[in-house]
Scaffold this motif. Sequence first.
Motif, PDB file in Angstrom:
ATOM      1  N   ASN A 185      13.114   5.570   0.310  1.00 48.85           N
ATOM      2  CA  ASN A 185      12.668   4.300   0.848  1.00 48.85           C
ATOM      3  C   ASN A 185      13.500   3.175   0.256  1.00 48.85           C
ATOM      4  O   ASN A 185      14.380   3.396  -0.577  1.00 48.85           O
ATOM      5  CB  ASN A 185      11.177   4.102   0.548  1.00 48.85           C
ATOM      6  N   THR A 186      13.226   1.969   0.681  1.00 46.35           N
ATOM      7  CA  THR A 186      14.003   0.815   0.218  1.00 46.35           C
ATOM      8  C   THR A 186      13.796   0.558  -1.266  1.00 46.35           C
ATOM      9  O   THR A 186      14.723   0.167  -1.974  1.00 46.35           O
ATOM     10  CB  THR A 186      13.633  -0.423   1.035  1.00 46.35           C
ATOM     11  N   SER A 364      12.204   8.284   7.182  1.00 43.66           N
ATOM     12  CA  SER A 364      11.467   8.150   5.926  1.00 43.66           C
ATOM     13  C   SER A 364      11.213   6.687   5.592  1.00 43.66           C
ATOM     14  O   SER A 364      10.158   6.330   5.056  1.00 43.66           O
ATOM     15  CB  SER A 364      12.230   8.832   4.787  1.00 43.66           C
ATOM     16  N   VAL A 365      12.170   5.834   5.916  1.00 47.72           N
ATOM     17  CA  VAL A 365      12.003   4.408   5.656  1.00 47.72           C
ATOM     18  C   VAL A 365      11.065   3.772   6.669  1.00 47.72           C
ATOM     19  O   VAL A 365      10.057   3.164   6.310  1.00 47.72           O
ATOM     20  CB  VAL A 365      13.372   3.698   5.655  1.00 47.72           C
ATOM     21  N   GLN A 368       7.218   4.734   6.816  1.00 48.16           N
ATOM     22  CA  GLN A 368       6.302   4.296   5.754  1.00 48.16           C
ATOM     23  C   GLN A 368       6.329   2.792   5.548  1.00 48.16           C
ATOM     24  O   GLN A 368       5.417   2.243   4.931  1.00 48.16           O
ATOM     25  CB  GLN A 368       6.593   5.021   4.434  1.00 48.16           C
ATOM     26  N   GLU A 369       7.322   2.110   6.107  1.00 49.05           N
ATOM     27  CA  GLU A 369       7.453   0.683   5.809  1.00 49.05           C
ATOM     28  C   GLU A 369       7.253  -0.239   7.008  1.00 49.05           C
ATOM     29  O   GLU A 369       7.035  -1.431   6.819  1.00 49.05           O
ATOM     30  CB  GLU A 369       8.831   0.419   5.188  1.00 49.05           C
ATOM     31  N   THR A 408       3.333   2.333   2.855  1.00 54.09           N
ATOM     32  CA  THR A 408       3.608   1.699   1.562  1.00 54.09           C
ATOM     33  C   THR A 408       2.541   0.657   1.240  1.00 54.09           C
ATOM     34  O   THR A 408       1.652   0.366   2.022  1.00 54.09           O
ATOM     35  CB  THR A 408       4.965   0.992   1.580  1.00 54.09           C
TER      36      THR A 408
END
Length: 503
Positions: A185-186, A364-365, A368-369, A408
């Motif tokens: 993630n970031t 994946s980013v 969840q974001e 998140t």
Amino acid sequence: MFATVLVYKNTLLTIGVVYMRLLSLCLGSAFIALSAFAPAIEASALSLTPCHVKGHSEQVQCGYLPVPENYAEPEGKTINIHVVLLPAVAAAAEKDPLLFLAGGPGQAATELTGLLNTVFRDVRQTRDILLIDQRGTGKSNPLSCEMGDMETVWDTLLLEDDEVDIRKEITACADALDADLQHYNTLNAVRDFDAVRAALGYEQVNLYGGSYGTRSGLAYMREFPDRVRTAVLDGVAPPQVKIGLFGASASAAFQRMLRDCAEQEACQQAFPNLAQDYQALVERLATDSEVKTLPDPRSHRPTDIRFTPNRVNQMIFPALYSPRSRQLLPFAIDQAAQGNYSPLLGVSGPLDAESPIYLGLHLSVVCQEDIPRIVATDFEREAQSGYLGSAMMENYIAMCEVWPVQVTEADAWQPVQSDVPSLLLSGEQDPVTPPAWAELAAETLTQSTHVVAAAGGHTIATHTCANELVAAFIADPSAELDTSCLAETQVLPYLLNVNGQGM
């Protein structure tokens, strides 16, 4: 999708497996706030050695830094972060490099080495350029997805839109990856980037982020403000906005293209009813989709393709990113309206083109974001936007339903407040990160300047004089920028016929 169209525009497929290839163009996602713990990375763990990188003839320096996959478990599994350094030309170089933050999310920074060496040639005269493959991309534990063989692709091209369900392939991709996807993630990308900075001994860096790279850039500014000397954010996507909601900006860019054609005498004469012809095309296909046998743009393999309004629109969409590919659209639309879809397929690119986006990291980013934040009013707004409507948003929702990550923390979506000197860049033709988004980010960036290129597309440093502005800003962020050169970038003339007239 740093969705650098110079890289993407001839390599994207947006039919059949459209949902996969369109990921190459999506901008990015919101970042998460860093937690308090951040175990130190030994500087000695990263040593650079001479190497060669594909697409760049000059010898550069490469290395790997091991970092925890899960920063909460520093003694657990580690992954290697791939680093490429382009040393400054000057012997007495400045001590703060330019750190390039790639887009996507899911683009590998080091795979753009050749392009970036050209775009930032002025910066490199006095500063190192640092490229880091974000975890899950390039050679940093890549999360690649094999989405079936080409025979499956050919079969998919004949399906109606509502017959395409990619959730099975997405589930298979997640199952095949050897990674705890929640940690891609970031948040962890930013932690990795700063660990590389520390390991190389730089006190500060200058950031350049394009598209999703602006999200990671903003996250870096929030979490490590003392480590950022200047920040350039090109194609700004602040954390308040949501990936997948491209309806309004895409529609505005599409309508702008139609207006520009109508205002150019040669284009208006060649295509006097372009807007009406486009509308007639999508209405015709909505009533009865059409199957055509066309040669693949690269292999020339005869391929049966079913054309629907959604596929036509998503084949047009990538070309809106760049002024160069935008030039081709009136002719391609005109021909499609007459039943000749070959130019439109040519704009989309080869059917077997390899995507520059690492799909596993991308999902994946965003899953969840961003996607969990979509609400009912977003559906209404997208559906009313025209052109793409809510199709792309719905594609993301379908994929994220089966991607194994959790949402998140909510504070990831808060505006970034920073007094780091910042240059914000926008293009009025941009279909995904409109200038209004940069203005939104600027509200909490106290030392920011926003520059707009009227004839610029996505990430304007790649196709206007904005790369010169970047060099001047980094050299002296306190000096007043002369942005007059942007006015010299004019709306390009459109292709008028198959012989190249008008270009």
